[in-house]
Design an enzyme around this catalytic site. Structure first.
Site, short mmCIF file in Angstrom:
data_model
loop_
_atom_site.label_atom_id
_atom_site.label_comp_id
_atom_site.label_asym_id
_atom_site.label_seq_id
_atom_site.Cartn_x
_atom_site.Cartn_y
_atom_site.Cartn_z
N HIS A 93 38.45 39.78 43.49
CA HIS A 93 37.64 40.39 44.08
C HIS A 93 36.53 39.70 44.78
O HIS A 93 35.49 40.14 45.55
CB HIS A 93 37.10 41.56 43.63
CG HIS A 93 38.23 42.51 43.05
ND1 HIS A 93 38.54 43.69 43.96
CD2 HIS A 93 39.26 42.58 42.16
CE1 HIS A 93 39.58 44.21 43.40
NE2 HIS A 93 39.99 43.72 42.35
N LYS A 123 43.78 40.33 48.69
CA LYS A 123 42.67 41.29 48.79
C LYS A 123 41.61 40.74 49.93
O LYS A 123 42.17 40.93 51.03
CB LYS A 123 41.93 41.37 47.43
CG LYS A 123 42.43 42.29 46.48
CD LYS A 123 42.19 42.19 45.18
CE LYS A 123 43.32 43.08 44.31
NZ LYS A 123 43.46 42.78 43.00
N SER A 176 36.76 44.85 38.83
CA SER A 176 37.40 45.50 39.94
C SER A 176 36.94 47.07 39.83
O SER A 176 36.74 47.74 40.67
CB SER A 176 38.76 45.56 39.91
OG SER A 176 39.44 45.87 38.82
C1 LIG Z 1 44.38 42.75 42.05
C2 LIG Z 1 44.16 41.95 41.00
C3 LIG Z 1 45.16 41.02 40.36
C4 LIG Z 1 46.52 41.01 40.89
O1 LIG Z 1 46.54 40.34 41.93
P1 LIG Z 1 47.99 40.69 42.78
O2 LIG Z 1 48.03 39.62 43.97
O3 LIG Z 1 47.87 42.06 43.52
O4 LIG Z 1 49.13 40.84 41.95
C5 LIG Z 1 44.57 40.16 39.46
N1 LIG Z 1 43.50 40.42 38.90
C6 LIG Z 1 42.35 41.11 39.21
C7 LIG Z 1 41.18 41.09 38.67
C8 LIG Z 1 42.93 42.06 40.36
O5 LIG Z 1 41.87 42.73 40.67
#
Ligand SMILES: *Cc1c(COP(=O)(O)O)cnc(C)c1O
Length: 395
Positions: free
Chosen positions: A215, A245, A187
């Site tokens: 992502h 996301k 990310s």
């Molecule tokens: C955002 C994210 C998470 C967490 O997900 P949420 O649903 O926001 O709790 C886990 N792993 C990665 C790589 C992320 O970018």
């Protein structure tokens, strides 16, 4: 306000905050009202956001919002209990079947969030006599799962398959079960894990491979994520991800074999001991996945816009909708973010511990719902600030 005696607790909190402030690492919440097409009102300013993870703009898509409203009216605002009690409303089964199919796996299970998924999946599979190999840049929520599992953890250098192989050759035989955990898309850097090579390595050492595709879903591999993008089908045993996301809503998931999913239903503590998602949230995710399957042009647009941006500024071409611009010092990254806000663009500065020491950065995220003129305007604003020249000097 009620009178509150000063306590050692407040003194502790105060000292901690002061120390964070001194190193430019104190974080604060700003109220941010989002609208369609990445419109954002924050701090009294109207901006276009280039910092969201809403890669397809589905959080504000009329059909997704309508699905949430309809399910809310039908089943209520909340789910009432854990999924294992009475919180397992009928929409879950539909969503899980859809996720499993989209990910090319036998079955799937939906968690309350990606963070909860990572904290629950890993301890359900490995423990004290086992080893976990993890990329050094994995997401913080995976670290929570590593800690809770009690397994021995070995980190390998970022995306370095040879280093992972070296560790396995030296140490695999000392342990019972072994799990490798990577992000599908990183990310903070926007690069993709070499899932095919890692998958082949894992297969030859009896290591289970888990990929966090937070992502990747909806943005690469024709929307199917990092496994599809890297041609690693059949090599990744555990495909975890989030519905918060590109899916535009909230929730986390794991897609895997049916028997592994059945084990999660009875052993993943962050699934069993927490309340099910609101029906509207599950309905919204289901609608979002349908839209992703039906609209290849929408799915391709974020990466296309990211490439338009990097090409204009002479930056390396990205593989994903994430473009990092490493600036270095915390204060400089914060100043660059403030200057872009002044120009009408929200681009968050990321600082340690979210990123390694000395690599504070701006991270640009492109969305299918950005208009062409938003990207043109952003390019002009970054140029005007001399930001791309600044990073080149730092390299
Ligand atoms: C955002 C994210 C998470 C967490 O997900 P949420 O649903 O926001 O709790 C886990 N792993 C990665 C790589 C992320 O970018």
């Amino acid at each position: 306000m009620t009178h509150k005696p000063t306590s050692s607790l407040d003194a502790f909190a105060n000292a901690k905050l002061k120390a964070l402030e001194a190193t430019n690492r104190r974080r604060e919440l700003t109220s941010a009202a989002r609208g369609p097409a990445m419109a954002l009102t924050a701090g009294g300013r109207d901006m276009i956001s280039f910092t969201d993870n809403d890669y397809l703009g589905l959080s504000t898509h009329p059909a997704v919002v309508a699905a949430a409203v309809e399910a809310t009216q039908r089943y209520g605002a909340g789910s009432g209990a854990s999924r294992l009690v009475t919180g397992n409303h009928p929409l879950y089964a539909e969503l899980e079947a859809k996720i499993a199919d989209f990910k090319g796996m036998e079955a799937a299970i939906v968690f309350g969030s990606g963070y909860l998924a990572n904290s629950g999946i890993i301890p359900a599979l490995v423990g004290k006599s086992d080893v976990i190999l993890a990329d050094e840049l994995i997401h913080t929520s995976i670290h929570a799962g590593l800690k809770l599992s009690g397994a021995t953890v070995r980190f390998f250098r970022h995306n370095d398959v040879a280093h992972a192989a070296e560790i396995l050759d030296a140490e695999r035989s000392r342990f019972d079960r072994a799990l490798m955990v990577v992000d599908g898309v990183y990310s903070m850097d926007g690069d993709i894990a070499p899932l095919k090579a890692l998958g082949e390595l894992c297969a030859s050492h009896d290591v289970w491979l888990m990929s966090d595709d937070a992502h990747g879903l909806g943005t690469i591999g024709a929307g199917r994520g990092a496994v599809a993008a890297m041609g690693a089908e059949g090599l990744v045993h555990l495909q975890m991800g989030t519905l918060s996301k590109a899916i535009g809503g909230y929730g986390g998931y794991l897609a895997a074999s049916r028997v592994v999913i059945d084990l999660m239903k009875t052993r993943a503590r962050s699934l069993v001991y927490t309340t099910g998602l609101p029906p509207g949230t599950v309905a919204a995710a289901l609608k979002a996945l349908e839209l992703i399957e039906a609209d290849a042009e929408m799915v391709a647009r974020p990466v296309m816009l990211a490439r338009r941006f990097t090409e204009a500024l002479g930056l390396p071409a990205p593989e994903t909708p994430i473009v990092p611009l490493v600036i270095g010092a915390e204060a400089d990254a914060m100043a660059a973010s403030a200057a872009l806000a002044e120009a009408g663009y929200k681009v968050t500065a990321f600082r340690p511990p979210t990123v390694p020491e000395g690599t504070s950065r701006l991270r640009f995220c492109f969305s299918a719902s950005h208009r062409d003129e938003d990207v043109t305007g952003l390019i002009a604003a970054v140029r005007a600030l001399g930001l791309s020249a600044l990073t080149k000097a730092a390299e």
